[in-house]
Design a protein around this motif. Sequence first.
Motif, PDB file in Angstrom:
ATOM      1  N   PHE A  92       9.266   4.257  40.739  1.00  0.00           N
ATOM      2  CA  PHE A  92       9.410   5.679  40.433  1.00  0.00           C
ATOM      3  C   PHE A  92       8.262   6.523  40.979  1.00  0.00           C
ATOM      4  O   PHE A  92       8.322   7.754  40.960  1.00  0.00           O
ATOM      5  CB  PHE A  92       9.575   5.893  38.923  1.00  0.00           C
ATOM      6  N   LEU A  93       7.228   5.870  41.498  1.00  0.00           N
ATOM      7  CA  LEU A  93       6.085   6.629  42.056  1.00  0.00           C
ATOM      8  C   LEU A  93       6.482   7.443  43.290  1.00  0.00           C
ATOM      9  O   LEU A  93       6.219   8.658  43.338  1.00  0.00           O
ATOM     10  CB  LEU A  93       4.934   5.661  42.383  1.00  0.00           C
ATOM     11  N   PRO A  94       7.191   6.858  44.281  1.00  0.00           N
ATOM     12  CA  PRO A  94       7.598   7.677  45.432  1.00  0.00           C
ATOM     13  C   PRO A  94       8.472   8.864  45.035  1.00  0.00           C
ATOM     14  O   PRO A  94       8.334   9.962  45.570  1.00  0.00           O
ATOM     15  CB  PRO A  94       8.379   6.690  46.302  1.00  0.00           C
ATOM     16  N   GLN A  95       9.358   8.667  44.039  1.00  0.00           N
ATOM     17  CA  GLN A  95      10.222   9.775  43.590  1.00  0.00           C
ATOM     18  C   GLN A  95       9.379  10.870  42.934  1.00  0.00           C
ATOM     19  O   GLN A  95       9.591  12.061  43.210  1.00  0.00           O
ATOM     20  CB  GLN A  95      11.262   9.260  42.583  1.00  0.00           C
ATOM     21  N   ALA A  96       8.386  10.460  42.142  1.00  0.00           N
ATOM     22  CA  ALA A  96       7.525  11.465  41.486  1.00  0.00           C
ATOM     23  C   ALA A  96       6.733  12.248  42.525  1.00  0.00           C
ATOM     24  O   ALA A  96       6.645  13.480  42.456  1.00  0.00           O
ATOM     25  CB  ALA A  96       6.580  10.762  40.505  1.00  0.00           C
ATOM     26  N   VAL A  97       6.199  11.545  43.543  1.00  0.00           N
ATOM     27  CA  VAL A  97       5.407  12.219  44.590  1.00  0.00           C
ATOM     28  C   VAL A  97       6.296  13.155  45.401  1.00  0.00           C
ATOM     29  O   VAL A  97       5.950  14.318  45.641  1.00  0.00           O
ATOM     30  CB  VAL A  97       4.738  11.175  45.515  1.00  0.00           C
ATOM     31  N   GLN A  98       7.503  12.677  45.785  1.00  0.00           N
ATOM     32  CA  GLN A  98       8.414  13.518  46.586  1.00  0.00           C
ATOM     33  C   GLN A  98       8.790  14.779  45.816  1.00  0.00           C
ATOM     34  O   GLN A  98       8.801  15.876  46.342  1.00  0.00           O
ATOM     35  CB  GLN A  98       9.673  12.729  46.945  1.00  0.00           C
ATOM     36  N   GLY A 107       8.793  10.134  32.841  1.00  0.00           N
ATOM     37  CA  GLY A 107       8.605  11.352  32.040  1.00  0.00           C
ATOM     38  C   GLY A 107       8.167  12.520  32.910  1.00  0.00           C
ATOM     39  O   GLY A 107       8.629  13.656  32.749  1.00  0.00           O
ATOM     40  N   SER A 108       7.315  12.230  33.915  1.00  0.00           N
ATOM     41  CA  SER A 108       6.861  13.315  34.801  1.00  0.00           C
ATOM     42  C   SER A 108       8.011  13.808  35.676  1.00  0.00           C
ATOM     43  O   SER A 108       8.157  15.015  35.907  1.00  0.00           O
ATOM     44  CB  SER A 108       5.706  12.829  35.683  1.00  0.00           C
ATOM     45  N   ILE A 109       8.880  12.890  36.118  1.00  0.00           N
ATOM     46  CA  ILE A 109      10.031  13.319  36.931  1.00  0.00           C
ATOM     47  C   ILE A 109      10.975  14.162  36.073  1.00  0.00           C
ATOM     48  O   ILE A 109      11.468  15.214  36.501  1.00  0.00           O
ATOM     49  CB  ILE A 109      10.756  12.087  37.518  1.00  0.00           C
ATOM     50  N   LEU A 110      11.193  13.737  34.831  1.00  0.00           N
ATOM     51  CA  LEU A 110      12.063  14.505  33.923  1.00  0.00           C
ATOM     52  C   LEU A 110      11.481  15.903  33.689  1.00  0.00           C
ATOM     53  O   LEU A 110      12.185  16.915  33.751  1.00  0.00           O
ATOM     54  CB  LEU A 110      12.208  13.781  32.584  1.00  0.00           C
ATOM     55  N   ALA A 111      10.169  15.986  33.477  1.00  0.00           N
ATOM     56  CA  ALA A 111       9.510  17.284  33.240  1.00  0.00           C
ATOM     57  C   ALA A 111       9.666  18.192  34.466  1.00  0.00           C
ATOM     58  O   ALA A 111       9.990  19.383  34.330  1.00  0.00           O
ATOM     59  CB  ALA A 111       8.029  17.060  32.928  1.00  0.00           C
ATOM     60  N   MET A 112       9.512  17.600  35.672  1.00  0.00           N
ATOM     61  CA  MET A 112       9.658  18.413  36.886  1.00  0.00           C
ATOM     62  C   MET A 112      11.108  18.836  37.078  1.00  0.00           C
ATOM     63  O   MET A 112      11.392  19.956  37.526  1.00  0.00           O
ATOM     64  CB  MET A 112       9.177  17.617  38.108  1.00  0.00           C
ATOM     65  N   LYS A 113      12.045  17.960  36.714  1.00  0.00           N
ATOM     66  CA  LYS A 113      13.472  18.302  36.832  1.00  0.00           C
ATOM     67  C   LYS A 113      13.768  19.524  35.952  1.00  0.00           C
ATOM     68  O   LYS A 113      14.419  20.473  36.386  1.00  0.00           O
ATOM     69  CB  LYS A 113      14.338  17.114  36.391  1.00  0.00           C
ATOM     70  N   VAL A 114      13.252  19.517  34.713  1.00  0.00           N
ATOM     71  CA  VAL A 114      13.484  20.636  33.790  1.00  0.00           C
ATOM     72  C   VAL A 114      12.789  21.901  34.312  1.00  0.00           C
ATOM     73  O   VAL A 114      13.370  22.972  34.404  1.00  0.00           O
ATOM     74  CB  VAL A 114      12.971  20.277  32.370  1.00  0.00           C
ATOM     75  N   ARG A 115      11.537  21.746  34.732  1.00  0.00           N
ATOM     76  CA  ARG A 115      10.752  22.920  35.141  1.00  0.00           C
ATOM     77  C   ARG A 115      11.280  23.533  36.443  1.00  0.00           C
ATOM     78  O   ARG A 115      11.583  24.723  36.508  1.00  0.00           O
ATOM     79  CB  ARG A 115       9.304  22.497  35.327  1.00  0.00           C
ATOM     80  N   TYR A 116      11.436  22.688  37.481  1.00  0.00           N
ATOM     81  CA  TYR A 116      11.844  23.249  38.783  1.00  0.00           C
ATOM     82  C   TYR A 116      13.336  23.545  38.805  1.00  0.00           C
ATOM     83  O   TYR A 116      13.799  24.402  39.543  1.00  0.00           O
ATOM     84  CB  TYR A 116      11.455  22.302  39.907  1.00  0.00           C
ATOM     85  N   GLY A 117      14.083  22.822  37.959  1.00  0.00           N
ATOM     86  CA  GLY A 117      15.520  23.086  37.874  1.00  0.00           C
ATOM     87  C   GLY A 117      15.764  24.466  37.303  1.00  0.00           C
ATOM     88  O   GLY A 117      16.576  25.246  37.809  1.00  0.00           O
ATOM     89  N   ARG A 118      14.977  24.859  36.288  1.00  0.00           N
ATOM     90  CA  ARG A 118      15.095  26.180  35.668  1.00  0.00           C
ATOM     91  C   ARG A 118      14.628  27.256  36.652  1.00  0.00           C
ATOM     92  O   ARG A 118      15.268  28.282  36.818  1.00  0.00           O
ATOM     93  CB  ARG A 118      14.238  26.240  34.393  1.00  0.00           C
ATOM     94  N   ALA A 119      13.521  26.956  37.371  1.00  0.00           N
ATOM     95  CA  ALA A 119      12.971  27.954  38.316  1.00  0.00           C
ATOM     96  C   ALA A 119      14.019  28.275  39.381  1.00  0.00           C
ATOM     97  O   ALA A 119      14.297  29.432  39.654  1.00  0.00           O
ATOM     98  CB  ALA A 119      11.716  27.394  38.958  1.00  0.00           C
ATOM     99  N   SER A 120      14.668  27.251  39.941  1.00  0.00           N
ATOM    100  CA  SER A 120      15.646  27.511  41.012  1.00  0.00           C
ATOM    101  C   SER A 120      16.892  28.180  40.435  1.00  0.00           C
ATOM    102  O   SER A 120      17.562  28.944  41.105  1.00  0.00           O
ATOM    103  CB  SER A 120      16.004  26.202  41.715  1.00  0.00           C
ATOM    104  N   ALA A 121      17.175  27.981  39.165  1.00  0.00           N
ATOM    105  CA  ALA A 121      18.370  28.589  38.543  1.00  0.00           C
ATOM    106  C   ALA A 121      18.178  30.083  38.368  1.00  0.00           C
ATOM    107  O   ALA A 121      19.111  30.869  38.434  1.00  0.00           O
ATOM    108  CB  ALA A 121      18.620  27.932  37.186  1.00  0.00           C
TER     109      ALA A 121
END
Lengths: 94, 94
Positions: free
Chosen positions: A23-29, A78-92
């Motif tokens: 999950f590290l490459p996914q978190a970095v990407q 957890g960090s990927i989930l947090a970014m999904k919520v944060r950046y997902g809302r921003a793009s919405a």
Amino acid sequence: MLTPPWHVETVGAVAGFLTTVAFLPQAVQTWRSKSVRDISLTSYICLVCGVGLWLVYGLLIHSWPIIIANGAGLLLQGSILAMKVRYGRASATE
Amino acid sequence: MLTPPWHVETVGAVAGFLTTVAFLPQAVQTWRSKSVRDISLTSYICLVCGVGLWLVYGLLIHSWPIIIANGAGLLLQGSILAMKVRYGRASATE
């Protein structure tokens, strides 16, 4: 239950390392791109809950390999989930 | 090593179920959207290798829960990896 021979334990250790560090490459990407549209929110909610329960399980049976692997997994997923919520809302709201 | 009490085993079973079924929403979303840009190829290569080794480990220690969970995981994560390669190449040549 006898402890499996060392070569079998090595297979398990490498498997645990790969499925944790995967999950590290996914978190970095995701951190770099801030783009999360193709990532499934439901998947990461299930993963974080599952890895959290694996951590509880490891604590209950006092298994350090399970505790360490799933502690690291919880941080990464957890960090990927947090970014999904944060950046997902921003793009919405764009 | 004594077998843990049933409530501890239940935590492990639910954790295993969640971390396996977690990849189903991602597979369905990717199948529908055909959009894979935000998914990390490296992550899914590591995941498929790791889950494959967990399957080998389960076979070596004759553990049905590990065999079933990681067999299902291999199918799901393998399908996401295949779609990442296929749709990633298609969008690259557009």
